[in-house]
Design a protein around this motif. Structure first.
Motif: not given
Lengths: 205, 205
Positions: B8, B17, B21, B28, B201-205
């Motif tokens: 991350q 990432r 997006n 994943d 800091s974003w991650r896919p939900s």
């Protein structure tokens, strides 16, 4: 006509002379002696490359391309040296980024300081152990990959092979022994046997 | 579905990432903690990346792409993020090679040792002066370029901007003050205002 700002002894510059010869692309040379600071003059920084490096490829219309591997891709675009297939093209780039990040900063830099700097790079003596270790790591990655396939990417000779040939074939000048890397040595011989191959010392007549 | 082997906090991983997006590409994540050696286990080296690094992008069919900027080009191929024009494409690559050779090894590496290594990188104290000097050189090259144009290449937002945003926007964590680089700061704000922009800091939900 293309023009290459280059230094004859630089592997990064050799990549482009080799590719242009293999592609049948005529070009002029402008010699830039980096040991005399010619890539860091105010004029060079203002007009040619603000990053103070060679090679820089100048197109006929005056547009400029620094970064050897970017210029290689420009030259090879639309030819068999740069695959059209989306994955194969990215995989070719994968080895070119590997070259600039994990190979050149150790194998080329060790050669530079040993061969071209005063006193064989004595002022950098504390850095050589790391350069040798990481350079051998890069050669090991290549060895493992080339033990199972003849070329780095796309199943054929591409700009990835040109990019990694440039400093691998003179790795001995940086103090690297290629004896433990038989697949790398066989690959070097395959690259050198390609049509239109020329040595680093070659210049167009 | 695409899978990203990543960490991350790594700017190189963030590039992918962010691009996925913005391209609307679902993916994943497999977390790899390089501080615990998870990118250097025998299994990772054998199956994922012999070079022992993340990110690695795995395609739905299992093919693997190491090297963040090569994977960026794969993702962006055929989209406005990677120009089709021969020169513009090479010029985009020019900035991506600049990033990996002249920027990341100083700006990202200084951040790594200051933020993630024990004792703020005290064991590398002798290396910081060179990293700071060369990192500032890279920022100066960007400043001069961006003072005259809004984007790095092709007159629009491309993967070159994504590649250089990743570590420039956290350069302060490596000890770099961006105050002397107003054009770089304005460009960072333009990048952050692009549709689909997400923070590191974003991650896919």
């Amino acid at each position: 006509m293309l023009t290459l700002y280059h230094m004859q002894e630089s592997g990064n510059c050799y990549k482009l002379r080799l590719a242009m010869n293999q592609l049948g692309e005529p070009f002029d040379l402008v010699d830039i002696d980096i040991m005399k600071g010619e890539s860091r003059t105010p004029d060079f920084l203002a007009r040619i490359n603000a990053n103070g490096r060679v090679p820089v490829l100048r197109l006929a219309d005056g547009r400029l391309l620094p970064e050897s591997n970017a210029a290689l891709c420009y030259l090879a675009d639309g030819t068999p040296l740069l695959p059209d297939d989306r994955f194969e093209r990215a995989d070719t780039l994968r080895w070119m980024f590997f070259e600039q990040y994990s190979h050149e900063p150790y194998i080329a830099v060790a050669r530079f300081w040993r061969v071209f700097a005063p006193c064989g790079g004595a002022s950098k003596a504390d850095r050589f152990p790391e350069w040798m270790e990481r350079g051998r790591d890069a050669l090991s990655v290549m060895e493992r990959h080339l033990a199972e396939r003849p070329w780095l990417a796309a199943g054929r000779y591409t700009v990835a092979d040109i990019a990694l040939y440039a400093y691998t074939h003179v790795a001995d000048e940086g103090g690297f022994d290629l004896a433990p890397y038989p697949a790398v040595r066989a690959w070097l011989a395959r690259v050198a046997a390609q049509p239109g191959h020329v040595p680093m010392s070659w210049r167009p007549s």
